[in-house]
Design a protein around this motif. Structure first.
Motif, short mmCIF file in Angstrom:
data_model
loop_
_atom_site.label_atom_id
_atom_site.label_comp_id
_atom_site.label_asym_id
_atom_site.label_seq_id
_atom_site.Cartn_x
_atom_site.Cartn_y
_atom_site.Cartn_z
N ASP A 161 0.85 -1.24 0.42
CA ASP A 161 -0.40 0.09 0.25
C ASP A 161 0.73 1.12 -0.50
OD1 ASP A 161 -2.36 -1.27 0.20
OD2 ASP A 161 -2.79 -1.59 2.93
N TYR A 162 1.90 1.07 0.70
CA TYR A 162 2.56 2.39 0.64
C TYR A 162 3.23 2.62 -0.64
CZ TYR A 162 6.31 5.58 2.19
OH TYR A 162 6.63 6.93 2.21
N TRP A 163 4.29 2.14 -0.91
CA TRP A 163 5.20 1.67 -2.18
C TRP A 163 3.72 1.99 -3.45
CZ3 TRP A 163 9.42 3.69 -1.71
CH2 TRP A 163 10.03 2.73 -0.17
N THR A 164 3.18 1.47 -3.47
CA THR A 164 1.85 1.73 -5.10
C THR A 164 1.31 3.27 -4.33
OG1 THR A 164 0.27 -0.03 -4.11
CG2 THR A 164 1.88 -0.03 -5.28
N ASP A 165 1.27 3.83 -3.54
CA ASP A 165 0.25 4.64 -3.34
C ASP A 165 0.63 6.31 -4.52
OD1 ASP A 165 -0.13 7.20 -2.23
OD2 ASP A 165 -0.74 6.76 -0.41
N ASN A 167 0.53 9.27 -3.81
CA ASN A 167 1.48 9.84 -3.20
C ASN A 167 2.87 10.07 -1.96
OD1 ASN A 167 -0.87 12.24 -3.33
ND2 ASN A 167 -1.92 10.72 -1.76
N THR A 168 3.35 8.94 -2.27
CA THR A 168 4.64 8.27 -1.40
C THR A 168 6.01 8.94 -2.59
OG1 THR A 168 4.00 5.92 -0.82
CG2 THR A 168 6.05 6.55 -0.89
N VAL A 169 5.69 9.10 -3.88
CA VAL A 169 6.85 9.98 -4.23
C VAL A 169 7.31 11.72 -3.95
CG1 VAL A 169 6.15 10.94 -6.12
CG2 VAL A 169 7.81 10.44 -6.39
N SER A 170 6.03 11.84 -3.74
CA SER A 170 5.85 13.28 -3.35
C SER A 170 6.85 13.67 -1.29
CB SER A 170 5.13 14.19 -3.45
OG SER A 170 3.80 13.89 -3.11
N THR A 171 5.86 12.53 -0.93
CA THR A 171 5.75 12.75 0.33
C THR A 171 7.33 12.00 0.97
OG1 THR A 171 4.29 11.03 1.00
CG2 THR A 171 4.00 13.15 0.63
N ILE A 172 8.43 11.43 0.96
CA ILE A 172 8.81 10.24 1.34
C ILE A 172 10.44 10.87 0.89
CG2 ILE A 172 10.11 9.69 -0.52
CD1 ILE A 172 10.55 6.83 0.09
N GLY A 173 10.57 12.62 0.79
CA GLY A 173 11.64 13.09 1.20
C GLY A 173 12.71 12.61 -0.38
N THR A 174 13.21 13.94 -0.87
CA THR A 174 14.51 13.92 -2.49
C THR A 174 15.00 12.48 -2.19
OG1 THR A 174 16.18 15.87 -1.62
CG2 THR A 174 13.97 16.18 -2.36
N GLU A 175 15.72 12.39 -1.40
CA GLU A 175 17.43 11.60 -0.93
C GLU A 175 16.41 10.03 -1.39
OE1 GLU A 175 16.00 11.47 2.97
OE2 GLU A 175 15.86 13.03 1.85
N ARG A 176 15.22 10.21 -1.23
CA ARG A 176 14.55 8.43 -1.35
C ARG A 176 13.48 8.54 -2.64
NH1 ARG A 176 14.94 7.90 5.07
NH2 ARG A 176 15.96 6.17 4.99
N THR A 178 13.66 8.26 -5.50
CA THR A 178 13.85 7.01 -6.74
C THR A 178 13.94 6.00 -6.16
OG1 THR A 178 16.63 7.20 -5.61
CG2 THR A 178 16.37 8.59 -7.73
N PHE A 179 13.82 5.57 -4.90
CA PHE A 179 13.35 4.05 -4.47
C PHE A 179 11.88 4.13 -4.59
CE2 PHE A 179 16.41 3.23 -0.55
CZ PHE A 179 17.19 4.02 -1.82
N ALA A 180 10.54 5.57 -4.21
CA ALA A 180 9.56 5.22 -4.46
C ALA A 180 9.76 5.16 -6.52
CB ALA A 180 9.28 6.34 -3.78
N VAL A 181 10.32 5.48 -6.95
CA VAL A 181 9.82 5.65 -8.31
C VAL A 181 10.37 4.12 -8.90
CG1 VAL A 181 10.01 6.21 -10.65
CG2 VAL A 181 9.73 8.44 -9.08
N GLY A 182 10.63 3.73 -8.05
CA GLY A 182 11.35 2.47 -8.69
C GLY A 182 10.38 1.10 -8.10
N ALA A 183 10.12 1.86 -6.75
CA ALA A 183 9.25 0.01 -6.33
C ALA A 183 8.09 0.14 -7.05
CB ALA A 183 9.24 0.53 -4.72
N ALA A 184 6.98 1.52 -7.22
CA ALA A 184 6.32 1.23 -7.80
C ALA A 184 6.00 1.17 -9.15
CB ALA A 184 5.69 3.37 -7.97
N ASN A 185 6.60 1.66 -9.97
CA ASN A 185 7.23 1.13 -11.64
C ASN A 185 7.52 -0.49 -10.95
OD1 ASN A 185 6.75 3.44 -12.34
ND2 ASN A 185 8.98 3.43 -12.67
#
Length: 305
Positions: A161-165, A167-176, A178-185
């Motif tokens: 639920d977290y990584w496919t949300d 909103n995660t990419v805009s709330t996780i913090g800039t240093e992470r 790429t983690f959010a985009v990679g996980a969602a994809n």
């Protein structure tokens, strides 16, 4: 006879095993075995991380602890240990490494599997501790095809639920980010083969999920039975063998929720020590296999290999 692109990659992996990469890349370490059941770890290589990624805002004492373990430079190079369980008609991987798009020193699982005589097509289950790059991105080969096309891929519901949300990419913090985009994809590409589970679920026979949140919002560990022995696969809930054991209450820069990560680590180490349970840590040395031994106010990682 036609040769497809997966056959080409498998052939390349076999060639690498024979000649081109150092033997340590294919390290296999047996965790436990019983009649018809074999649990071992395979190396996906190593990472290269800044020292601050682990220590963050820890007290200066962290430097003293690291020095006692021979860590004196500005970079850390933790191992990446993928757990392989073979039991009856099941071939199970816990995490799948990082593939070739994360770090050049990692992404060696395909070679390690070839060295172990395991065909990716024969993997029946992939169980994720969490969706960070070094645990998830190895789900796909260099052509973007699934490495384990016949496997059911299991991930905790909270982590999914977290990584496919969106909103995660805009709330996780800039240093992470790429983690959010990679996980969602990647999770999106796996969605047809994903099975979700909750804390306490028996994912498959003999493998139970244990919530160990903090490193990520839905991080899971897994208690696995091998004969009469219980083994806890902890993923990154305990992220290193030095500060994480000696001072588990300190907030780590590697945890997304540092306070929750520290609380989780304390409870987990207490359980492992009290029960004298064998553990497997994804970034621990010597194949990641050992015990947590209480020493003073902290713990010590005792390697079993």
């Amino acid at each position: 006879m036609s040769v497809n692109r997966r056959d080409l990659l498998r052939g390349a992996a076999a060639t690498a095993v024979a000649s081109t990469l150092p033997a340590r890349m294919f390290a296999q370490t047996t965790v436990a075995q019983s009649e018809g059941v074999h649990l071992q770890t395979l190396s996906d290589g190593t990472l290269s991380l800044p020292r601050s990624f682990i220590t963050g805002a820890m007290p200066a004492e962290a430097d003293e602890i690291l020095a006692r373990y021979g860590v004196t430079g500005d970079a850390l190079t933790p191992d990446c240990n993928v757990t392989l369980l073979q039991s009856g008609d099941r071939t199970v991987l816990f995490d799948v490494g990082s593939g070739t798009e994360f770090m050049p020193t990692a992404g060696k699982l395909a070679d390690a599997l070839a060295a172990a005589g395991v065909d990716p097509y024969d993997v029946t289950d992939v169980i994720f501790t969490h969706a960070h790059p070094d645990h998830l991105w190895g789900s796909f080969d260099d052509f973007g095809d699934m490495w384990f096309p016949n496997a059911t891929h299991h991930i905790g519901r909270a982590e999914w639920d977290y990584w496919t949300d969106p909103n995660t990419v805009s709330t996780i913090g800039t240093e992470r980010q790429t983690f959010a985009v990679g996980a969602a994809n990647r999770l999106g590409e796996l969605s047809d083969q994903i099975s979700l589970f909750d804390d306490g679920a028996e994912i498959i026979s003999g493998i139970a999920a244990r919530a160990t949140y903090g490193h990520t919002p839905g991080h899971m560990s897994f208690e696995t039975r091998v004969g009469n022995q219980s083994v806890m696969i902890v993923g990154d809930a305990i992220g290193n063998h030095h500060v994480g054991f000696e001072r588990p209450e300190w907030a780590s820069g590697s945890d997304q929720d540092a306070d929750l990560g520290a609380s989780t680590r304390l409870k987990l180490l207490d359980q492992l020590n009290t029960d004298q349970m064998l553990l497997v840590g994804y970034h621990l040395p010597n194949g990641g296999i050992g015990y947590a031994e209480k020493r003073g106010n902290g713990y010590h990682f005792v390697s079993a290999s």
